[in-house]
Motif scaffolding. Structure first.
Motif: not given
Length: 145
Positions: A31, A36, A108
């Motif tokens: 991450f 993401r 996102e």
């Protein structure tokens, strides 16, 4: 130490070690280094196997305890709790989270207040709690037994 003790300790150690490595090392690295959506996709590919690995390790550890003829005690209770949590993750949380991730499409581009994101967040929080309980139980077993 007999073979059942070795199998028991190996199963618990591989289970808790794998869970700790995945939770505290690999996932945070992914991450931090990927977007993401990319990180979520990669981690999502590993989750089914990760949880089923826990189920297999839990079943093996519990079976060795019973084959050793142990009476119900704290270690069996901890193992049963760990196995219940990881089974719930493997057979309920993960499949439902995967469906939600598919419906969300992009984390996102989808706002955090979107109902699907909120539903996913609740599942994720519950899964994280189960995962930490499994790790804590495993550490307890390794230290005390």
């Amino acid at each position: 130490m007999n073979i059942l003790n070795i199998i028991y300790h190996l199963a618990v150690s591989l289970w808790v070690g794998g869970a700790a490595l995945f939770t505290f090392v690999l996932t945070p690295i992914l991450f931090r280094s990927e977007s993401r959506d990319t990180a979520a996709r990669i981690v999502g590919l590993f989750f089914p196997g990760y949880f089923r690995w826990g189920v297999v390790c839990g079943v093996v550890a519990l079976a060795t305890v019973f084959f050793r003829g142990e009476k119900f005690g704290l270690n069996i209770g901890i193992l049963a709790m760990m196995l219940a949590f990881v089974s719930f993750q493997a057979f309920y949380i993960e499949p439902n989270a995967a469906i939600l991730k598919q419906q969300i499409g992009s984390f996102e581009k989808t706002t955090k207040d979107h109902p699907l994101r909120q539903q996913f967040s609740r599942l994720h929080a519950f899964s994280a709690t189960c995962n930490l309980a499994v790790i804590a139980g495993g550490v307890t077993l390794v230290v005390l037994f």
